[in-house]
Design a protein around this motif. Structure first.
Motif, short mmCIF file in Angstrom:
data_model
loop_
_atom_site.label_atom_id
_atom_site.label_comp_id
_atom_site.label_asym_id
_atom_site.label_seq_id
_atom_site.Cartn_x
_atom_site.Cartn_y
_atom_site.Cartn_z
N SER A 90 0.84 -1.20 0.00
CA SER A 90 0.00 0.00 0.00
C SER A 90 0.87 1.25 0.00
O SER A 90 1.96 1.27 0.57
CB SER A 90 -0.90 0.00 1.24
N GLU A 91 0.39 2.29 -0.66
CA GLU A 91 1.12 3.56 -0.70
C GLU A 91 0.60 4.54 0.34
O GLU A 91 1.03 5.70 0.38
CB GLU A 91 1.02 4.16 -2.11
N THR A 92 -0.33 4.11 1.16
CA THR A 92 -0.85 4.96 2.25
C THR A 92 -0.87 4.14 3.53
O THR A 92 -0.89 2.90 3.49
CB THR A 92 -2.27 5.46 1.95
N GLN A 125 -2.02 -3.33 11.74
CA GLN A 125 -2.93 -2.83 10.72
C GLN A 125 -2.18 -2.40 9.46
O GLN A 125 -2.59 -2.71 8.34
CB GLN A 125 -3.74 -1.63 11.27
N ASN A 126 -1.07 -1.72 9.64
CA ASN A 126 -0.37 -1.14 8.50
C ASN A 126 0.64 -2.08 7.84
O ASN A 126 0.87 -1.97 6.63
CB ASN A 126 0.34 0.15 8.93
N ILE A 127 1.21 -2.99 8.61
CA ILE A 127 2.22 -3.88 8.04
C ILE A 127 1.60 -5.19 7.58
O ILE A 127 1.75 -5.60 6.44
CB ILE A 127 3.35 -4.13 9.05
N SER A 128 0.88 -5.85 8.49
CA SER A 128 0.33 -7.17 8.16
C SER A 128 -0.87 -7.08 7.23
O SER A 128 -1.03 -7.90 6.32
CB SER A 128 -0.06 -7.91 9.44
N LYS A 129 -1.74 -6.07 7.45
CA LYS A 129 -2.97 -5.98 6.65
C LYS A 129 -2.80 -5.07 5.44
O LYS A 129 -3.09 -5.45 4.31
CB LYS A 129 -4.12 -5.50 7.53
N ASN A 130 -2.33 -3.84 5.67
CA ASN A 130 -2.18 -2.90 4.56
C ASN A 130 -0.91 -3.11 3.76
O ASN A 130 -0.78 -2.64 2.63
CB ASN A 130 -2.22 -1.45 5.07
N LYS A 131 0.07 -3.79 4.38
CA LYS A 131 1.35 -4.12 3.73
C LYS A 131 2.06 -2.88 3.18
O LYS A 131 2.39 -2.81 1.99
CB LYS A 131 1.13 -5.15 2.61
N ILE A 132 2.29 -1.90 4.04
CA ILE A 132 3.04 -0.73 3.61
C ILE A 132 4.53 -1.08 3.54
O ILE A 132 5.00 -1.98 4.22
CB ILE A 132 2.83 0.48 4.55
N GLY A 133 5.26 -0.33 2.70
CA GLY A 133 6.69 -0.57 2.54
C GLY A 133 7.51 0.14 3.59
O GLY A 133 6.99 0.87 4.44
N LEU A 137 6.54 3.22 6.00
CA LEU A 137 6.56 2.94 7.43
C LEU A 137 7.34 4.01 8.19
O LEU A 137 6.95 4.42 9.28
CB LEU A 137 7.16 1.56 7.70
N LYS A 138 8.45 4.46 7.61
CA LYS A 138 9.24 5.50 8.27
C LYS A 138 8.45 6.80 8.39
O LYS A 138 8.58 7.52 9.38
CB LYS A 138 10.55 5.72 7.52
N ILE A 139 7.61 7.09 7.40
CA ILE A 139 6.76 8.28 7.48
C ILE A 139 5.74 8.12 8.60
O ILE A 139 5.50 9.04 9.39
CB ILE A 139 6.04 8.53 6.13
#
Length: 315
Positions: A90-92, A125-133, A137-139
């Motif tokens: 995901s990009e968000t 929520q953001n790593i496992s489900k949304n799969k952000i890079g 993640l740093k943002i």
């Protein structure tokens, strides 16, 4: 096989495209990783899908393998990553105002357990489900750092920056586990400092309340509500803080102060219980006697007789 930017790229030619071929390649790569690990070395490996577009397929394979490799390194996964196992990143990211306010409340109250749980939910929520890079993640983590600074206040934020240099610390992380550990340490630091500040403020508040009671114990209007209004705090909040700091309620402390002053009058004067009750802030003598006995285990009259007998025994 060739070396590209400190990486080894292996091109495998096959006549068929099947999941079995990919599995065989992954298994062979796993064997290589295990052999290298024997010598204490860490190596990451990734495999692309199979393509039949001749030379054009080579560039696609390289891009896919590189993406899978970065994903494995991001999670610090020391195993073979297959591009086909990756979902689209995901990009968000998701970090709502409600999440931020909840996190601020937990940090300010020094609640490490709930801070840890909420932080885990945000990462899940953001790593496992949304799969952000990693970059996204740093943002997100910089937003979490901003939240920590908001919750901390100027003094603690200054100490945080001086002690940990959090922004530099975050950007030095190379993997997601490192980043999660980094922001967890930062938030725990702020939690502990907020907890210390709260404890110091509460102790100071309780000392002020006790001094106020000692100076105003004769006031017939003295009560929890009266004191709360003087300190411009809610009676529930003040009562809770006072009980936690002292181990007794405000009302019990008022009675103790009045009883101690009554003891002085019983020892040093010949005033009646009714007069003493009025002198120490009670409108009803029976209430005075009841609270005196609760504090001392005996009635005011018994207390006076015992003190007189003790004084006579030393004459």
């Amino acid at each position: 096989m060739t070396e590209i930017d400190d990486m080894i790229a292996v091109l495998i030619n096959t006549n068929e495209k099947s999941t079995e071929i990919l599995k065989s390649i992954c298994i062979a790569s796993e064997v290589v990783l295990k052999e290298i690990a024997i010598y204490g070395l860490v190596m990451y490996s990734a495999v692309s899908d199979i393509y039949s577009e001749e030379l054009q397929g080579i560039s696609i394979c390289y891009a896919e393998a590189l993406e899978a490799l970065e994903y494995g390194m991001m999670f610090d996964v020391n195993t073979v990553m297959s591009f086909n196992e990756l979902g689209k990143q995901s990009e968000t990211f998701e970090y709502t105002i409600e999440m931020e306010q909840k996190l601020i409340n937990n940090i300010r109250s020094g609640d490490i357990d709930n801070t840890r749980n909420l932080l885990h939910e945000i990462f899940e929520q953001n790593i496992s489900k949304n799969k952000i890079g990693l970059d996204m993640l740093k943002i997100l983590v910089m937003d979490l750092l901003s939240t920590a600074i908001k919750a901390a206040g100027k003094e603690i934020a200054g100490r945080l920056i001086e002690d940990m240099q959090p922004a530099r610390y975050i950007y030095s992380c190379k993997t997601i586990p490192e980043i999660e550990q980094c922001i967890t340490r930062i938030l725990f630091y702020v939690c502990e400092k907020c907890k210390e500040n709260t404890k110091n403020r509460n102790e100071s508040l309780c000392n002020d309340v006790m001094c106020f009671i000692q100076e105003n114990y004769t006031n017939l209007s003295l009560s929890v509500v009266y004191i709360s209004e003087k300190f411009e705090l809610s009676s529930i909040y003040l009562s809770t803080v006072f009980s936690k700091c002292t181990g007794i309620s405000i009302l019990d402390y008022i009675h103790r102060c009045r009883v101690e002053k009554a003891c002085e009058l019983l020892r040093n004067t010949y005033k009646s219980s009714k007069e003493i009750a009025s002198a120490v802030g009670y409108t009803d003598v029976n209430t005075f006697i009841r609270n005196f006995k609760k504090c001392k285990g005996i009635t005011p009259g018994e207390y006076r007789r015992i003190k007189i007998q003790l004084n006579n025994s030393y004459v």
